[in-house]
Design an enzyme around this catalytic site. Structure first.
Site, mmCIF file in Angstrom:
data_model
loop_
_atom_site.group_PDB
_atom_site.id
_atom_site.type_symbol
_atom_site.label_atom_id
_atom_site.label_comp_id
_atom_site.label_asym_id
_atom_site.label_seq_id
_atom_site.Cartn_x
_atom_site.Cartn_y
_atom_site.Cartn_z
ATOM 1 N N GLU A 1 -36.514 0.677 21.788
ATOM 2 C CA GLU A 1 -35.345 0.311 23.556
ATOM 3 C C GLU A 1 -35.521 2.130 23.792
ATOM 4 O OE1 GLU A 1 -30.940 -0.010 24.501
ATOM 5 O OE2 GLU A 1 -31.996 0.844 22.518
ATOM 6 N N ASP B 1 -33.475 0.125 18.364
ATOM 7 C CA ASP B 1 -32.604 0.472 18.953
ATOM 8 C C ASP B 1 -32.472 2.001 18.655
ATOM 9 O OD1 ASP B 1 -30.032 -0.308 20.411
ATOM 10 O OD2 ASP B 1 -28.940 1.102 19.280
#
Length: 727
Positions: free
Chosen positions: A482, A453
């Site tokens: 991401e 993330d």
């Protein structure tokens, strides 16, 4: 495929093999250009970096950052390499490309061919080993593992003295110009060729050349007969398969070969706490699902043909500043909080949230996934809630304000009051070691992929160190970035070791945007950055998806599945969950902040689940969908119709036949459109004088195609054709 070499230049076959073969007794003996097992070791001129050989080799593609970072391919993936190769004057040259494993074993030696003689650009298509569908937990994984790592690609340029001589000799004998010197030179070349240790000649081949040299040198014979002795079909075949290579010059580049599914993958994302979630009939409150009930999500993903299941963090969620629904600053009594607000008194990144189950439950979840042929990708968010154990154990890992308080995370205008970001200025080495420990723990539990993330908010060097350390012990481990951010940062993260990357695909919706973006993401840049196409994510719900209903979902699924070797779907796509939160490009009732109770019996109504299943089946059947380097956009007339082709030559398919797919999509989710689609038949090795039979992989219908083809697509009927050439 037979190779052909003319006297004035070389054209080559694209034939390749990874197995040895014995020559037929009466044939010209020795391996063809693609067979290397019987060839002797090459005697090459090795040059220092920056130093030219007799044959110049420059402008090698693909190449990035002056060759500092190796190009990356998946085991078994085909890829193109090219270079400018030339020498002085008008001498004829040849070129070969050689692939060696990390242990130095040659797996391919293929002749390169000159694609534009005036500009000296030579090219060849190679394949990094043989493709495999093996997963890390399967029995043949140990043999796959030995093939991973940095391979070596060597481009060899050499002077083709026989072809140069034969070209001139034909002219001089016909003109009766300096015949004796010319033929004696040819005899000398033939003798050198017969004695060459580089050419890989067998004894019978050497005798053929020696007898030819004797005839060419015999001044008592007619000059035309002497020349003819050096210009026979047998010698032409030897020139094709075992040429005399002189002044061989080499340039080498690393090729990082990664495991199967490193670039060709179909992802399915769901939240375990929503799988099996239901309303308590007595209280009316939602009872969240667990890792045990989440097996239903695994079974749905497997049924739809996906091979990677991605789940958000499964760690305990903090209570301080816990967010409510749709990122509300105040949580309600029963709001579960965001799984990205990681850590509580129950533990941190190395602990399973008790509401989901235990570590044993997680391991059982992974085992069931493996039984279904699925890999587990775990979200790794390097951030902490104020309740995370690290806050007390390692306060120097967090950024403090002048008043001594810890700053919460923010990405203006967004603020994340439930998250403390990590500060890497004080003890990056300590944070790296802890990250490596935690990842090792989850790998041991069954995780093979980490979806990271917001990696762009951490130092690139940090990820480079962590990924290198983790993959040294576990080379099967993959990393998805991401990182919806600046192109430079996304590329740098790929250099640092991220195997795949989220990208800008959700916002490329027009024909013009897609016509630019598809070749970009499927071009040379993909040797370094493997983009994965997701129509939606928990953080992204575009206006296009909002406004185009079922047809829009179908259109974007086809583009994602066929437009990239790696694609993904976020759970709920089958149910057409397309209601935006006011003022944001994200879902209303965002699943990051609440548990979703879904009625999966309604999924059949839209037909999207059936489409996803079909798309994944098509991808498995067709090797043309596996490569980032074989897409070309086709010319269409209508601004709402886009078409592109994926093509893999016969040498690189298991069937021995080419694999060609033509994808035509109507981008308008509300109106029918018609267009002519131009297919440049010769570019794909197709006959140019007859109709081409095409099979629609989506509907089963058959069509006859030629150079220009009429297509009509209506969103209430067919949003797309996926046409395969019936060879």
């Amino acid at each position: 495929m037979a190779a052909k070499r003319s006297a004035s230049g070389r054209t080559h076959s694209m034939h390749t093999s990874h197995r040895t073969r014995r020559p037929k007794k009466d044939a010209v003996q020795g391996p063809s250009a693609g067979f290397v097992a019987d060839s002797p070791a090459l005697s090459l001129a090795i040059h220092a970096p920056g130093q030219f050989g007799r044959v110049a080799i420059i402008d090698i593609t693909p190449q990035a950052e002056d060759g500092v970072f190796p190009m990356r391919v998946e085991l078994g993936e085909t890829f193109d390499v090219s270079a400018q190769i030339f020498t002085e004057g008008r001498s004829t040259i040849g070129a070969d490309a050689v692939l060696r494993t990390p242990h130095g074993r040659i797996t391919q030696r293929l002749p390169m061919h000159c694609v534009n003689p005036g500009l000296d650009r030579w090219s060849v298509q190679l394949q990094a080993g043989e493709h495999s569908n093996a997963k890390p937990w399967q029995s043949d994984w140990p043999s796959i593992k030995r093939q991973l790592g940095n391979w070596s690609l060597t481009i060899e340029g050499w002077r083709d003295v026989y072809a140069s001589w034969l070209h001139d000799a034909r002219i001089k004998v016909a003109a009766r110009d300096d015949i004796e010197n010319t033929l004696q030179t040819g005899a000398t070349i033939l003798r050198r060729w017969a004695q060459s240790t580089d050419s890989g000649l067998h004894a019978r081949n050497r005798r053929v050349l020696e007898r030819a040299a004797e005839t060419v040198a015999d001044s008592a014979q007619d000059e035309n007969a002497r020349l003819a002795a050096a210009d026979t079909p047998v010698i032409e075949q030897l020139h094709t398969t075992h040429p005399l290579r002189e002044a061989v010059s080499t340039v080498s580049r690393p090729v990082h070969v990664q495991r199967p599914k490193s670039s060709f993958a179909a992802w399915y994302q769901f939240f375990p706490r929503s799988e099996g979630a239901h309303l308590d009939p007595e209280t009316g409150e939602i009872v969240q699902g667990t890792l045990r009930s989440a097996v239903s999500g695994l079974e749905r993903a497997a049924k739809e043909g996906f091979d990677v299941v991605y789940i958000p963090p499964v760690f305990p969620i903090g209570t301080t500043n816990r967010k409510g629904r749709d990122n509300a600053l105040t949580a309600g009594e029963h709001d579960p909080g965001s799984p990205f607000g990681i850590g509580s008194e129950l533990g941190g990144h190395d602990t399973v949230d008790p509401l989901l189950g235990t570590m044993d439950d997680f391991k059982a979840f992974c085992r069931r996934a493996h039984e279904l042929g699925l890999e587990i990708a775990l979200d790794f968010a390097l951030q902490c809630s104020p309740d995370h154990p690290w806050v007390k154990e390692h306060p120097n890992w967090f950024l403090h304000k002048p008043d001594g308080s810890i700053a919460f995370a923010e990405n203006p205008p967004k603020k994340y009051q439930d998250i403390y970001p990590i500060d890497f200025n004080e003890d990056m080495g300590g944070i790296e070691r802890e990250t490596e420990r935690i990842m090792g723990l989850w790998i041991d539990a069954g995780v093979t992929i980490f979806r990271v993330d917001n990696p762009h908010t951490k130092p690139v060097r940090f990820w480079q160190d962590v990924i290198a350390a983790v993959t040294r012990k576990h080379p099967e481990t993959l990393f998805l970035a991401e990182a919806f951010t600046r192109p430079g940062m996304m590329r740098a993260l790929s250099y640092a070791g991220f195997t795949q990357s989220h990208c800008y695909f959700p916002w490329r919706n027009s024909k013009r945007d897609l016509s630019d973006y598809l070749p970009l993401t499927n071009g040379d840049a993909a040797f370094y950055q493997h983009n994965t196409f997701w129509p939606t994510t928990p953080d992204i719900l575009t206006d296009y998806i909002r406004d185009n209903g079922v047809a829009g979902h179908a259109i974007r699924a086809v583009l994602a599945a066929m437009g990239s070797p790696s694609w993904g779907i976020y759970s709920g796509y089958e149910l057409i969950e397309n209601r935006q939160r006011a003022g944001y490009e994200e879902q209303a009732g965002n699943e990051k902040y609440e548990v979703k109770v879904r009625d999966w019996s309604k999924a059949e109504g839209s037909g999207i689940a059936e489409l996803l299943t079909s798309l994944n089946a098509i991808r498995r059947r067709h090797p043309a969908t596996t490569s980032y380097h074989n897409l070309s956009v086709l010319r269409t007339d209508d601004p709402n119709i886009i078409a592109f082709c994926r093509h893999t030559p016969a040498e690189f398919t298991a069937t021995g036949k080419p694999d060609t797919l033509v994808v035509v999509v109507n981008l308008d989710g509300h109106n029918a459109h018609q267009s002519m689609v131009h297919l440049e038949l010769g570019d794909y090795g197709l006959p140019t004088d007859q109709a081409i039979p095409m099979h629609d992989e989506l509907t089963g219908r058959s069509f006859q195609w030629a150079w220009d083809n009429f297509v009509s697509l209506a969103p209430w009927c067919d949003v797309a054709h996926i046409l395969s050439v019936e060879y």
